[in-house]
Design a protein around this motif. Sequence first.
Motif, PDB file in Angstrom:
ATOM      1  N   PRO A 146       0.832  -1.216   0.000  1.00 36.25           N
ATOM      2  CA  PRO A 146       0.000   0.000   0.000  1.00 36.25           C
ATOM      3  C   PRO A 146       0.860   1.256   0.000  1.00 36.25           C
ATOM      4  CG  PRO A 146       0.065  -0.954   2.195  1.00 36.25           C
ATOM      5  CD  PRO A 146       0.818  -1.897   1.292  1.00 36.25           C
ATOM      6  N   THR A 147       1.341   1.639  -1.167  1.00 34.57           N
ATOM      7  CA  THR A 147       2.354   2.688  -1.290  1.00 34.57           C
ATOM      8  C   THR A 147       1.802   4.039  -1.710  1.00 34.57           C
ATOM      9  OG1 THR A 147       2.832   1.961  -3.545  1.00 34.57           O
ATOM     10  CG2 THR A 147       4.185   1.034  -1.780  1.00 34.57           C
ATOM     11  N   PHE A 148       0.510   4.270  -1.529  1.00 39.18           N
ATOM     12  CA  PHE A 148      -0.058   5.556  -1.861  1.00 39.18           C
ATOM     13  C   PHE A 148       0.629   6.665  -1.072  1.00 39.18           C
ATOM     14  CE2 PHE A 148      -3.521   8.768  -1.300  1.00 39.18           C
ATOM     15  CZ  PHE A 148      -3.559   9.183  -2.618  1.00 39.18           C
ATOM     16  N   ARG A 149       1.158   7.650  -1.773  1.00 41.40           N
ATOM     17  CA  ARG A 149       1.905   8.769  -1.210  1.00 41.40           C
ATOM     18  C   ARG A 149       3.190   8.324  -0.520  1.00 41.40           C
ATOM     19  NH1 ARG A 149      -2.888  10.469   1.345  1.00 41.40           N
ATOM     20  NH2 ARG A 149      -1.717  10.722   3.309  1.00 41.40           N
ATOM     21  N   ILE A 150       3.674   7.159  -0.863  1.00 32.59           N
ATOM     22  CA  ILE A 150       4.943   6.651  -0.349  1.00 32.59           C
ATOM     23  C   ILE A 150       5.830   6.309  -1.533  1.00 32.59           C
ATOM     24  CG2 ILE A 150       6.103   4.867   0.999  1.00 32.59           C
ATOM     25  CD1 ILE A 150       3.442   4.525   2.528  1.00 32.59           C
ATOM     26  N   SER A 151       7.025   6.861  -1.565  1.00 39.75           N
ATOM     27  CA  SER A 151       7.957   6.563  -2.637  1.00 39.75           C
ATOM     28  C   SER A 151       9.381   6.625  -2.111  1.00 39.75           C
ATOM     29  CB  SER A 151       7.782   7.524  -3.811  1.00 39.75           C
ATOM     30  OG  SER A 151       8.032   8.861  -3.425  1.00 39.75           O
ATOM     31  N   PRO A 152      10.251   5.755  -2.620  1.00 39.29           N
ATOM     32  CA  PRO A 152      11.655   5.796  -2.182  1.00 39.29           C
ATOM     33  C   PRO A 152      12.299   7.117  -2.565  1.00 39.29           C
ATOM     34  CG  PRO A 152      11.148   3.740  -3.337  1.00 39.29           C
ATOM     35  CD  PRO A 152       9.995   4.667  -3.575  1.00 39.29           C
ATOM     36  N   SER A 153      12.963   7.753  -1.608  1.00 39.19           N
ATOM     37  CA  SER A 153      13.525   9.080  -1.831  1.00 39.19           C
ATOM     38  C   SER A 153      14.957   9.241  -1.353  1.00 39.19           C
ATOM     39  CB  SER A 153      12.667  10.139  -1.133  1.00 39.19           C
ATOM     40  OG  SER A 153      11.332  10.119  -1.613  1.00 39.19           O
ATOM     41  N   GLY A 154      15.512   8.263  -0.657  1.00 42.28           N
ATOM     42  CA  GLY A 154      16.844   8.421  -0.115  1.00 42.28           C
ATOM     43  C   GLY A 154      17.637   7.129  -0.133  1.00 42.28           C
ATOM     44  N   TRP A 155      18.949   7.284  -0.135  1.00 41.57           N
ATOM     45  CA  TRP A 155      19.879   6.167  -0.025  1.00 41.57           C
ATOM     46  C   TRP A 155      20.846   6.436   1.127  1.00 41.57           C
ATOM     47  CZ3 TRP A 155      19.608   1.611  -2.562  1.00 41.57           C
ATOM     48  CH2 TRP A 155      18.836   1.551  -3.724  1.00 41.57           C
ATOM     49  N   PHE A 156      21.054   5.415   1.930  1.00 42.86           N
ATOM     50  CA  PHE A 156      22.004   5.446   3.030  1.00 42.86           C
ATOM     51  C   PHE A 156      22.892   4.221   2.938  1.00 42.86           C
ATOM     52  CE2 PHE A 156      18.536   8.091   4.223  1.00 42.86           C
ATOM     53  CZ  PHE A 156      19.037   9.069   5.080  1.00 42.86           C
ATOM     54  N   ARG A 157      24.001   4.233   3.657  1.00 45.58           N
ATOM     55  CA  ARG A 157      24.870   3.071   3.679  1.00 45.58           C
ATOM     56  C   ARG A 157      25.476   2.892   5.065  1.00 45.58           C
ATOM     57  NH1 ARG A 157      29.811   5.278  -0.212  1.00 45.58           N
ATOM     58  NH2 ARG A 157      30.759   6.727   1.308  1.00 45.58           N
ATOM     59  N   GLN A 158      25.856   1.658   5.347  1.00 52.86           N
ATOM     60  CA  GLN A 158      26.429   1.347   6.642  1.00 52.86           C
ATOM     61  C   GLN A 158      27.530   0.304   6.472  1.00 52.86           C
ATOM     62  OE1 GLN A 158      23.603   0.050   9.595  1.00 52.86           O
ATOM     63  NE2 GLN A 158      24.976   0.583  11.275  1.00 52.86           N
ATOM     64  N   ALA A 159      28.730   0.677   6.875  1.00 52.31           N
ATOM     65  CA  ALA A 159      29.868  -0.228   6.865  1.00 52.31           C
ATOM     66  C   ALA A 159      30.014  -0.866   8.240  1.00 52.31           C
ATOM     67  CB  ALA A 159      31.138   0.523   6.485  1.00 52.31           C
ATOM     68  N   PRO A 160      30.677  -2.020   8.324  1.00 52.03           N
ATOM     69  CA  PRO A 160      30.857  -2.672   9.622  1.00 52.03           C
ATOM     70  C   PRO A 160      31.517  -1.748  10.639  1.00 52.03           C
ATOM     71  CG  PRO A 160      31.468  -4.166   7.860  1.00 52.03           C
ATOM     72  CD  PRO A 160      31.241  -2.827   7.224  1.00 52.03           C
ATOM     73  N   GLY A 161      30.935  -1.686  11.826  1.00 51.81           N
ATOM     74  CA  GLY A 161      31.486  -0.868  12.884  1.00 51.81           C
ATOM     75  C   GLY A 161      31.225   0.616  12.766  1.00 51.81           C
ATOM     76  N   LYS A 162      30.446   1.030  11.779  1.00 54.13           N
ATOM     77  CA  LYS A 162      30.167   2.438  11.572  1.00 54.13           C
ATOM     78  C   LYS A 162      28.666   2.698  11.620  1.00 54.13           C
ATOM     79  CE  LYS A 162      32.560   4.906   8.844  1.00 54.13           C
ATOM     80  NZ  LYS A 162      33.141   5.552   7.628  1.00 54.13           N
ATOM     81  N   GLU A 163      28.322   3.957  11.834  1.00 51.80           N
ATOM     82  CA  GLU A 163      26.926   4.361  11.825  1.00 51.80           C
ATOM     83  C   GLU A 163      26.401   4.428  10.396  1.00 51.80           C
ATOM     84  OE1 GLU A 163      26.694   4.297  15.776  1.00 51.80           O
ATOM     85  OE2 GLU A 163      25.004   4.912  14.525  1.00 51.80           O
ATOM     86  N   ARG A 164      25.101   4.252  10.271  1.00 54.91           N
ATOM     87  CA  ARG A 164      24.484   4.416   8.966  1.00 54.91           C
ATOM     88  C   ARG A 164      24.591   5.883   8.549  1.00 54.91           C
ATOM     89  NH1 ARG A 164      18.836   1.448   7.860  1.00 54.91           N
ATOM     90  NH2 ARG A 164      20.205  -0.194   8.702  1.00 54.91           N
ATOM     91  N   GLU A 165      25.066   6.123   7.335  1.00 54.07           N
ATOM     92  CA  GLU A 165      25.316   7.475   6.888  1.00 54.07           C
ATOM     93  C   GLU A 165      24.551   7.802   5.611  1.00 54.07           C
ATOM     94  OE1 GLU A 165      29.444   7.994   6.052  1.00 54.07           O
ATOM     95  OE2 GLU A 165      29.436   6.666   4.307  1.00 54.07           O
ATOM     96  N   PHE A 166      24.277   9.064   5.458  1.00 53.38           N
ATOM     97  CA  PHE A 166      23.568   9.559   4.290  1.00 53.38           C
ATOM     98  C   PHE A 166      24.420   9.442   3.043  1.00 53.38           C
ATOM     99  CE2 PHE A 166      22.985  13.205   1.450  1.00 53.38           C
ATOM    100  CZ  PHE A 166      21.682  12.977   1.028  1.00 53.38           C
ATOM    101  N   VAL A 167      23.783   9.079   1.934  1.00 60.46           N
ATOM    102  CA  VAL A 167      24.458   8.994   0.646  1.00 60.46           C
ATOM    103  C   VAL A 167      23.850   9.973  -0.359  1.00 60.46           C
ATOM    104  CG1 VAL A 167      25.022   7.528  -1.327  1.00 60.46           C
ATOM    105  CG2 VAL A 167      25.136   6.602   0.997  1.00 60.46           C
ATOM    106  N   ALA A 168      22.550   9.860  -0.594  1.00 61.64           N
ATOM    107  CA  ALA A 168      21.897  10.689  -1.595  1.00 61.64           C
ATOM    108  C   ALA A 168      20.406  10.748  -1.321  1.00 61.64           C
ATOM    109  CB  ALA A 168      22.146  10.143  -3.007  1.00 61.64           C
ATOM    110  N   ALA A 169      19.775  11.828  -1.756  1.00 63.94           N
ATOM    111  CA  ALA A 169      18.331  11.971  -1.622  1.00 63.94           C
ATOM    112  C   ALA A 169      17.792  12.744  -2.812  1.00 63.94           C
ATOM    113  CB  ALA A 169      17.964  12.676  -0.312  1.00 63.94           C
ATOM    114  N   ALA A 197      12.118   5.631   2.462  1.00 67.31           N
ATOM    115  CA  ALA A 197      10.965   6.375   1.987  1.00 67.31           C
ATOM    116  C   ALA A 197      10.219   6.987   3.157  1.00 67.31           C
ATOM    117  CB  ALA A 197      10.033   5.465   1.187  1.00 67.31           C
ATOM    118  N   TYR A 198       9.404   7.964   2.850  1.00 67.68           N
ATOM    119  CA  TYR A 198       8.529   8.546   3.848  1.00 67.68           C
ATOM    120  C   TYR A 198       7.179   8.849   3.212  1.00 67.68           C
ATOM    121  CZ  TYR A 198      10.038  12.995   1.744  1.00 67.68           C
ATOM    122  OH  TYR A 198      10.325  14.012   0.872  1.00 67.68           O
ATOM    123  N   THR A 199       6.185   9.078   4.043  1.00 68.76           N
ATOM    124  CA  THR A 199       4.847   9.393   3.572  1.00 68.76           C
ATOM    125  C   THR A 199       4.738  10.883   3.309  1.00 68.76           C
ATOM    126  OG1 THR A 199       3.921   7.571   4.890  1.00 68.76           O
ATOM    127  CG2 THR A 199       2.388   9.226   4.056  1.00 68.76           C
TER     128      THR A 199
END
Length: 129
Positions: free
Chosen positions: A27-50, A98-100
Amino acid sequence: QVQLVESGGGLVQAGGSLRLSCAASGPTFRISPSGWFRQAPGKEREFVAAISTGGGYTVYADSVQGRFTISRDNAKNTAYLQMNSLKPEDTAAYYCAAYTTSPFGGGSPDRRKSRYNYWGQGTQVTVSP
């Protein structure tokens, strides 16, 4: 339930390219993928692109600026991340998010993890020297 599924990860040599996809289902009404993040071992998840929901505005982490390109196909409810000139330090699990959106319009690209309330399971990207 809403589900985001990433694909396209794999093993690549330094200098190579990969194209990641993130397809939304359920049920993806008004929901769409908008961002990419990445996480390496031992590191926090970090922003890549939006990307904005309309696709006209993009933002990138400094570490990938000029090498990665985010795009979207709203008809397919799919986001993409084209990764060129890959470096070993790009090795990580990559997640789409994604977000609504509001019922009155879309949203701007956002670097904040807290902005997103839907996440994919991740796809591994490994770049060898």
